[in-house]
Design a protein around this motif. Structure first.
Motif, PDB file in Angstrom:
ATOM      1  N   CYS A 191      -3.135   3.931 -11.759  1.00 57.93           N
ATOM      2  CA  CYS A 191      -1.751   3.652 -11.390  1.00 57.93           C
ATOM      3  C   CYS A 191      -1.684   2.701 -10.199  1.00 57.93           C
ATOM      4  N   THR A 192      -2.491   2.946  -9.176  1.00 55.33           N
ATOM      5  CA  THR A 192      -2.456   2.085  -7.995  1.00 55.33           C
ATOM      6  C   THR A 192      -2.920   0.670  -8.323  1.00 55.33           C
ATOM      7  N   VAL A 193      -3.940   0.549  -9.152  1.00 51.67           N
ATOM      8  CA  VAL A 193      -4.410  -0.780  -9.550  1.00 51.67           C
ATOM      9  C   VAL A 193      -3.317  -1.506 -10.338  1.00 51.67           C
ATOM     10  N   ASN A 194      -2.690  -0.814 -11.282  1.00 55.78           N
ATOM     11  CA  ASN A 194      -1.609  -1.422 -12.062  1.00 55.78           C
ATOM     12  C   ASN A 194      -0.439  -1.821 -11.167  1.00 55.78           C
ATOM     13  N   CYS A 195      -0.117  -0.963 -10.217  1.00 61.60           N
ATOM     14  CA  CYS A 195       0.979  -1.240  -9.288  1.00 61.60           C
ATOM     15  C   CYS A 195       0.705  -2.518  -8.497  1.00 61.60           C
ATOM     16  N   MET A 196      -0.476  -2.626  -7.953  1.00 65.73           N
ATOM     17  CA  MET A 196      -0.813  -3.807  -7.154  1.00 65.73           C
ATOM     18  C   MET A 196      -0.865  -5.067  -8.010  1.00 65.73           C
ATOM     19  N   GLU A 197      -1.446  -4.962  -9.193  1.00 61.37           N
ATOM     20  CA  GLU A 197      -1.511  -6.136 -10.070  1.00 61.37           C
ATOM     21  C   GLU A 197      -0.116  -6.594 -10.460  1.00 61.37           C
ATOM     22  N   LYS A 198       0.756  -5.652 -10.760  1.00 64.78           N
ATOM     23  CA  LYS A 198       2.131  -5.993 -11.128  1.00 64.78           C
ATOM     24  C   LYS A 198       2.850  -6.666  -9.963  1.00 64.78           C
ATOM     25  N   ASP A 211      -1.221  14.314  -5.914  1.00 66.53           N
ATOM     26  CA  ASP A 211      -2.065  15.496  -5.765  1.00 66.53           C
ATOM     27  C   ASP A 211      -2.866  15.384  -4.473  1.00 66.53           C
ATOM     28  N   PHE A 212      -2.542  16.254  -3.514  1.00 66.21           N
ATOM     29  CA  PHE A 212      -3.211  16.207  -2.227  1.00 66.21           C
ATOM     30  C   PHE A 212      -4.192  17.364  -2.053  1.00 66.21           C
ATOM     31  N   THR A 213      -4.624  17.948  -3.170  1.00 65.14           N
ATOM     32  CA  THR A 213      -5.565  19.065  -3.100  1.00 65.14           C
ATOM     33  C   THR A 213      -7.013  18.596  -3.076  1.00 65.14           C
ATOM     34  N   SER A 214      -7.226  17.297  -3.206  1.00 63.23           N
ATOM     35  CA  SER A 214      -8.578  16.750  -3.201  1.00 63.23           C
ATOM     36  C   SER A 214      -8.607  15.490  -2.352  1.00 63.23           C
ATOM     37  N   ARG A 215      -9.763  15.192  -1.806  1.00 62.32           N
ATOM     38  CA  ARG A 215      -9.907  13.968  -1.006  1.00 62.32           C
ATOM     39  C   ARG A 215     -10.031  12.742  -1.905  1.00 62.32           C
ATOM     40  N   LYS A 216     -10.380  12.941  -3.166  1.00 65.55           N
ATOM     41  CA  LYS A 216     -10.615  11.825  -4.070  1.00 65.55           C
ATOM     42  C   LYS A 216      -9.392  11.600  -4.957  1.00 65.55           C
ATOM     43  N   LEU A 217      -9.218  10.337  -5.329  1.00 63.76           N
ATOM     44  CA  LEU A 217      -8.155  10.009  -6.270  1.00 63.76           C
ATOM     45  C   LEU A 217      -8.558  10.445  -7.670  1.00 63.76           C
ATOM     46  N   ARG A 218      -7.581  10.926  -8.398  1.00 65.28           N
ATOM     47  CA  ARG A 218      -7.835  11.179  -9.816  1.00 65.28           C
ATOM     48  C   ARG A 218      -7.856   9.829 -10.524  1.00 65.28           C
ATOM     49  N   SER A 219      -8.484   9.790 -11.672  1.00 62.18           N
ATOM     50  CA  SER A 219      -8.577   8.510 -12.392  1.00 62.18           C
ATOM     51  C   SER A 219      -7.189   7.975 -12.740  1.00 62.18           C
ATOM     52  N   SER A 220      -6.260   8.864 -13.062  1.00 64.84           N
ATOM     53  CA  SER A 220      -4.894   8.415 -13.382  1.00 64.84           C
ATOM     54  C   SER A 220      -4.216   7.812 -12.150  1.00 64.84           C
ATOM     55  N   GLU A 221      -4.466   8.383 -10.973  1.00 71.58           N
ATOM     56  CA  GLU A 221      -3.897   7.842  -9.742  1.00 71.58           C
ATOM     57  C   GLU A 221      -4.519   6.493  -9.408  1.00 71.58           C
ATOM     58  N   ASP A 222      -5.826   6.397  -9.592  1.00 70.30           N
ATOM     59  CA  ASP A 222      -6.525   5.146  -9.334  1.00 70.30           C
ATOM     60  C   ASP A 222      -6.006   4.041 -10.248  1.00 70.30           C
ATOM     61  N   SER A 271       0.834  -1.208   0.000  1.00 71.08           N
ATOM     62  CA  SER A 271       0.000   0.000   0.000  1.00 71.08           C
ATOM     63  C   SER A 271       0.862   1.249   0.000  1.00 71.08           C
ATOM     64  N   GLU A 272       1.885   1.266   0.835  1.00 71.93           N
ATOM     65  CA  GLU A 272       2.764   2.431   0.920  1.00 71.93           C
ATOM     66  C   GLU A 272       3.541   2.625  -0.384  1.00 71.93           C
ATOM     67  N   LEU A 273       4.063   1.534  -0.929  1.00 70.33           N
ATOM     68  CA  LEU A 273       4.817   1.606  -2.182  1.00 70.33           C
ATOM     69  C   LEU A 273       3.964   2.180  -3.307  1.00 70.33           C
ATOM     70  N   CYS A 274       2.777   1.624  -3.501  1.00 75.98           N
ATOM     71  CA  CYS A 274       1.916   2.080  -4.596  1.00 75.98           C
ATOM     72  C   CYS A 274       1.395   3.492  -4.343  1.00 75.98           C
ATOM     73  N   PHE A 275       1.095   3.813  -3.103  1.00 77.59           N
ATOM     74  CA  PHE A 275       0.651   5.166  -2.779  1.00 77.59           C
ATOM     75  C   PHE A 275       1.747   6.176  -3.118  1.00 77.59           C
ATOM     76  N   ASN A 276       2.964   5.900  -2.666  1.00 80.42           N
ATOM     77  CA  ASN A 276       4.072   6.829  -2.920  1.00 80.42           C
ATOM     78  C   ASN A 276       4.379   6.966  -4.411  1.00 80.42           C
ATOM     79  N   ASP A 277       4.208   5.896  -5.166  1.00 80.70           N
ATOM     80  CA  ASP A 277       4.485   5.941  -6.599  1.00 80.70           C
ATOM     81  C   ASP A 277       3.376   6.612  -7.405  1.00 80.70           C
ATOM     82  N   CYS A 278       2.152   6.556  -6.913  1.00 80.96           N
ATOM     83  CA  CYS A 278       1.019   6.944  -7.752  1.00 80.96           C
ATOM     84  C   CYS A 278       0.267   8.193  -7.310  1.00 80.96           C
ATOM     85  N   VAL A 279       0.275   8.509  -6.051  1.00 78.57           N
ATOM     86  CA  VAL A 279      -0.543   9.617  -5.563  1.00 78.57           C
ATOM     87  C   VAL A 279       0.339  10.829  -5.311  1.00 78.57           C
TER      88      VAL A 279
END
Length: 89
Positions: free
Chosen positions: A50-57, A37-48, A27-35
């Protein structure tokens, strides 16, 4: 007392702790690699994505490493058995 194939409570707790440790690291690895933008509470689609791809990989890689380890372990066991059969008793 546990029978073969059963895990003791201590072993189950250790296994669960190991799982949580790996999950948190992933979780920490993928979060640090993908997220970024901290100006919003929601993930951007690109961040989402990225995190899915990171975990699948990570999961595919972990599965492949486990599979290769198992293959090498089988070969090592076969070699030990062959060596034991060759050596005089």
């Amino acid at each position: 007392m546990t029978t073969p194939g059963e895990m003791s409570e201590a072993d189950q707790i250790k296994t669960f702790k190991d799982f949580l440790t790996q999950y948190n690291k992933l979780s920490e690895l993928c979060f640090n690699d993908c997220v970024h933008d901290f100006t919003s509470r929601k993930l951007r689609s690109s961040e989402d994505k990225c995190t899915v791809n990171c975990m699948e990989k990570y999961l595919r890689t972990n599965q492949r490493v486990s599979q290769r380890f198992h293959e090498f372990q089988m070969i090592a066991n076969e070699n030990m058995l062959a060596l034991a059969q060759k050596s005089p008793n």
